[in-house]
Design a protein around this motif. Structure first.
Motif, short mmCIF file in Angstrom:
data_model
loop_
_atom_site.label_atom_id
_atom_site.label_comp_id
_atom_site.label_asym_id
_atom_site.label_seq_id
_atom_site.Cartn_x
_atom_site.Cartn_y
_atom_site.Cartn_z
N ARG A 35 -9.27 -3.56 0.76
CA ARG A 35 -8.34 -3.45 2.01
C ARG A 35 -9.06 -4.30 3.16
NH1 ARG A 35 -4.99 1.58 3.45
NH2 ARG A 35 -3.45 0.77 4.74
N TRP A 93 0.80 -1.18 0.08
CA TRP A 93 -0.08 0.11 -0.07
C TRP A 93 0.71 1.18 0.11
CZ3 TRP A 93 -5.40 0.21 -0.28
CH2 TRP A 93 -6.05 -1.08 -0.29
N MET A 148 0.31 5.20 0.25
CA MET A 148 -0.52 6.07 0.73
C MET A 148 -0.01 7.07 0.04
SD MET A 148 -2.70 4.58 1.99
CE MET A 148 -3.95 5.76 2.34
N THR A 149 -0.34 8.03 -1.09
CA THR A 149 0.36 8.88 -1.78
C THR A 149 -0.72 9.95 -2.61
OG1 THR A 149 2.13 9.40 -3.22
CG2 THR A 149 0.87 7.64 -3.65
N THR A 199 -2.68 5.02 -3.51
CA THR A 199 -3.99 5.65 -3.32
C THR A 199 -3.95 6.75 -2.04
OG1 THR A 199 -6.52 5.24 -2.29
CG2 THR A 199 -4.56 4.00 -1.37
N ASP A 200 -5.09 7.66 -2.35
CA ASP A 200 -5.07 8.71 -1.39
C ASP A 200 -6.30 8.35 -0.22
OD1 ASP A 200 -7.18 9.44 -2.91
OD2 ASP A 200 -6.34 11.39 -3.48
N CYS A 201 -7.16 7.39 -0.57
CA CYS A 201 -8.15 6.80 0.06
C CYS A 201 -8.03 6.48 1.60
CB CYS A 201 -9.16 6.05 -0.48
SG CYS A 201 -9.33 6.48 -2.37
N CYS A 202 -8.92 6.35 2.41
CA CYS A 202 -8.75 5.73 3.72
C CYS A 202 -7.52 6.39 4.69
CB CYS A 202 -8.34 4.25 3.66
SG CYS A 202 -9.17 3.35 2.44
#
Ligand code: GLP
Length: 240
Positions: free
Chosen positions: A214, A3, A5-6, A237-240
């Protein structure tokens, strides 16, 4: 599953660099296979980053066998709504990628020839050495390419009907009334055959699909969860 996160921009830069390294190795003969590429708004920053690398002369553009995930059917490549014309505009033409390198599902294929055409598409992926890297986006309902909820995970390239939710998305060409209602798409099985898969998912609209991937149970109701079964997946992703 890895994962990352970006932001969209950072993901595009990182992935474009990866493609660049792979393309150089492919030219040297020390890497094999082909790319499997998406359309949509999500990959636009990636294609922008690749165009920039190509303009600087840093991208070995002649080394790519390139496949795409899907195409509307019926739909001519010359139609501005076609995925082929999207790729021509965003990547192929500006990067000087030659026609011989590009494999695309043919939106003008006659109905009677579709089964053969789709089987030949899979054959040419194998002939190209398989898919080294599949880059995929995700639909708000969790679809991958045009594999809508309920699609079996061993599905291969074929003709499909588009879900109402897909056709109702803002920006869908022609809207639900006049826009395409069918498409040709690689299957979930085709995507899972890739040696590596990168999923790009950004923005609120994709948050539920990302959450299902996820935390959700692997289920055909959320095609994206098929990625849980693959040994080498990176999610930007930038979600969650
Ligand atoms: C279409 C494509 C998919 C893509 C999805 C999301 O349905 N067939 O491959 O992932 O749109 O599009 P966007 O990136 O515009 O949100």
């Amino acid at each position: 599953m890895k994962w990352m996160m970006t932001s969209e921009e950072a993901a595009a830069e990182e992935l474009a660099q990866r493609v660049c390294v792979w393309a150089a190795a492919r030219r040297r003969g020390s890497a094999s296979g082909a790319l499997l590429l998406p359309t949509g708004s999500t990959p636009l920053p990636l294609y922008g980053a690749l165009r920039q690398l190509a303009a600087q002369g840093s991208l070995a553009t002649e080394a790519w066998p390139s496949f795409n995930l899907d195409e509307y059917w019926p739909c001519a490549a010359s139609d501005p709504i076609s995925f082929r014309s999207f790729m021509d505009r965003e990547l192929f033409a500006p990067c000087g990628i030659a026609d011989e390198q590009i494999a695309f599902l043919d939106g003008t294929c006659p109905e009677a020839e579709l089964a053969d055409h789709c089987a030949a598409y899979e054959d040419s992926m194998r002939a190209a050495g398989g898919i080294e890297l599949a880059v995929v986006g995700v639909g708000v309902n969790g679809h991958l390419a045009f594999n809508e909820p309920g699609t079996p995970w061993d599905s291969r390239t074929r003709r499909v009907a588009l879900a109402q939710t897909t056709r109702a998305r803002p920006g869908f060409p022609g809207g639900t009334e006049h826009g395409p209602s069918e498409a040709l798409t690689v299957g979930i099985g085709t995507i899972l055959d890739a040696r590596e898969i990168v999923l790009l998912a950004f923005g609120e609209a994709k948050a539920e699909a990302v959450r299902q991937l996820r935390e959700g149970k692997a289920s055909e109701e959320w095609p994206v969860t098929a990625l849980q079964t693959h040994p080498k997946v990176t999610v930007f992703t930038d979600c969650c």
